[in-house]
Design an enzyme around this catalytic site. Sequence first.
Site, PDB file in Angstrom:
ATOM      1  N   HIS A  17      36.221  45.817  34.779  1.00  0.00           N
ATOM      2  CA  HIS A  17      37.357  44.944  34.418  1.00  0.00           C
ATOM      3  C   HIS A  17      37.540  44.911  32.896  1.00  0.00           C
ATOM      4  O   HIS A  17      38.665  44.937  32.401  1.00  0.00           O
ATOM      5  CB  HIS A  17      37.104  43.500  34.888  1.00  0.00           C
ATOM      6  CG  HIS A  17      37.027  43.322  36.372  1.00  0.00           C
ATOM      7  ND1 HIS A  17      35.960  42.715  36.999  1.00  0.00           N
ATOM      8  CD2 HIS A  17      37.895  43.638  37.368  1.00  0.00           C
ATOM      9  CE1 HIS A  17      36.169  42.668  38.302  1.00  0.00           C
ATOM     10  NE2 HIS A  17      37.328  43.227  38.559  1.00  0.00           N
ATOM     11  N   LYS A  41      40.378  33.200  50.314  1.00  0.00           N
ATOM     12  CA  LYS A  41      39.145  33.913  49.952  1.00  0.00           C
ATOM     13  C   LYS A  41      38.063  32.895  49.634  1.00  0.00           C
ATOM     14  O   LYS A  41      38.364  31.799  49.186  1.00  0.00           O
ATOM     15  CB  LYS A  41      39.374  34.807  48.728  1.00  0.00           C
ATOM     16  CG  LYS A  41      40.164  36.068  49.042  1.00  0.00           C
ATOM     17  CD  LYS A  41      40.121  37.035  47.874  1.00  0.00           C
ATOM     18  CE  LYS A  41      40.931  38.289  48.163  1.00  0.00           C
ATOM     19  NZ  LYS A  41      41.017  39.197  47.005  1.00  0.00           N
ATOM     20  N   ARG A  90      40.942  52.882  40.507  1.00  0.00           N
ATOM     21  CA  ARG A  90      39.708  53.655  40.502  1.00  0.00           C
ATOM     22  C   ARG A  90      39.839  54.936  41.318  1.00  0.00           C
ATOM     23  O   ARG A  90      39.543  56.014  40.860  1.00  0.00           O
ATOM     24  CB  ARG A  90      38.545  52.807  41.048  1.00  0.00           C
ATOM     25  CG  ARG A  90      38.085  51.727  40.106  1.00  0.00           C
ATOM     26  CD  ARG A  90      37.365  50.624  40.823  1.00  0.00           C
ATOM     27  NE  ARG A  90      38.298  49.888  41.671  1.00  0.00           N
ATOM     28  CZ  ARG A  90      37.966  48.814  42.375  1.00  0.00           C
ATOM     29  NH1 ARG A  90      36.730  48.384  42.369  1.00  0.00           N
ATOM     30  NH2 ARG A  90      38.880  48.199  43.092  1.00  0.00           N
ATOM     31  N   SER A 128      32.986  44.318  42.393  1.00  0.00           N
ATOM     32  CA  SER A 128      32.250  43.053  42.314  1.00  0.00           C
ATOM     33  C   SER A 128      31.351  42.829  43.530  1.00  0.00           C
ATOM     34  O   SER A 128      30.266  42.247  43.413  1.00  0.00           O
ATOM     35  CB  SER A 128      33.240  41.886  42.174  1.00  0.00           C
ATOM     36  OG  SER A 128      33.991  42.032  40.994  1.00  0.00           O
TER      37      SER A 128
HETATM   38  P1  ADP Z   1      41.497  41.624  43.453  1.00  0.00           P
HETATM   39  O1  ADP Z   1      40.953  40.736  44.531  1.00  0.00           O
HETATM   40  O2  ADP Z   1      42.782  41.138  42.862  1.00  0.00           O
HETATM   41  O3  ADP Z   1      41.532  43.097  43.784  1.00  0.00           O
HETATM   42  P2  ADP Z   1      39.311  42.284  41.644  1.00  0.00           P
HETATM   43  O4  ADP Z   1      38.579  41.366  40.739  1.00  0.00           O
HETATM   44  O5  ADP Z   1      38.520  43.001  42.675  1.00  0.00           O
HETATM   45  O6  ADP Z   1      40.463  41.410  42.256  1.00  0.00           O
HETATM   46  O7  ADP Z   1      40.074  43.372  40.780  1.00  0.00           O
HETATM   47  C1  ADP Z   1      41.068  43.021  39.866  1.00  0.00           C
HETATM   48  C2  ADP Z   1      41.691  44.317  39.339  1.00  0.00           C
HETATM   49  O8  ADP Z   1      40.721  45.042  38.597  1.00  0.00           O
HETATM   50  C3  ADP Z   1      42.191  45.260  40.433  1.00  0.00           C
HETATM   51  O9  ADP Z   1      43.352  45.917  39.979  1.00  0.00           O
HETATM   52  C4  ADP Z   1      41.067  46.240  40.594  1.00  0.00           C
HETATM   53  O10 ADP Z   1      41.526  47.499  41.047  1.00  0.00           O
HETATM   54  C5  ADP Z   1      40.571  46.330  39.158  1.00  0.00           C
HETATM   55  N1  ADP Z   1      39.167  46.715  39.114  1.00  0.00           N
HETATM   56  C6  ADP Z   1      38.116  46.198  39.790  1.00  0.00           C
HETATM   57  N2  ADP Z   1      36.966  46.840  39.495  1.00  0.00           N
HETATM   58  C7  ADP Z   1      37.309  47.812  38.614  1.00  0.00           C
HETATM   59  C8  ADP Z   1      36.590  48.846  37.946  1.00  0.00           C
HETATM   60  N3  ADP Z   1      35.292  49.064  38.164  1.00  0.00           N
HETATM   61  N4  ADP Z   1      37.267  49.647  37.115  1.00  0.00           N
HETATM   62  C9  ADP Z   1      38.589  49.476  36.934  1.00  0.00           C
HETATM   63  N5  ADP Z   1      39.344  48.545  37.534  1.00  0.00           N
HETATM   64  C10 ADP Z   1      38.709  47.723  38.366  1.00  0.00           C
END
Ligand code: ADP
Length: 159
Positions: A17, A41, A90, A128
Amino acid sequence: MKKAIYPGSFDPVTYGHLDIAQRAAALFDEVIFVVAVNPTKAPLLSTAERVKLIEIATGDMKNVKVTSSADLIANVARVESAVALIRGLRHVSDFEYEFQMAMMNYHLNPDVSTVLLIPDEKYIHLNSTVIKDIVRLNGDVSRYIPDTVLAALQNKLIS
Ligand code: ADP
């Protein structure tokens, strides 16, 4: 002044992130993390904890701010006068979901453009949920999350 919002669950924030946030911060005047408050969630960390951990992790990023919202992201963008909505991409498997979200957000708010950013390859396999699973079993995640995030997770997951 070009503002971008970066919405997500961030349960917890990872270096993946933060990589995306850094890239966005180089492209826009201001980037605002928006921690999504989603009643459907059940996050491990509370909204306040998630906000705090992002604030600490982005302390040295001058044009990055953090907030939370239970509102539609399209509305948050309107209220913040954001020109862009940042999401991370990703794998090809992320694309389908992000594409659908982008189309819906264009319908809800045509004034904000979805910008999909690709992280450094070090973080491509990172999410995550995997981090929480590894911390629960005492594995090494130091390459993927800051120490403050690790401490918060250990506090919740290891008794
Ligand atoms: P959501 O529930 O909105 O998907 P996340 O916290 O999982 O929330 O992810 C928020 C954003 O960050 C999403 O666009 C996700 O694709 C991106 N994201 C999550 N992990 C990574 C990572 N390792 N590298 C790049 N982008 C990421």
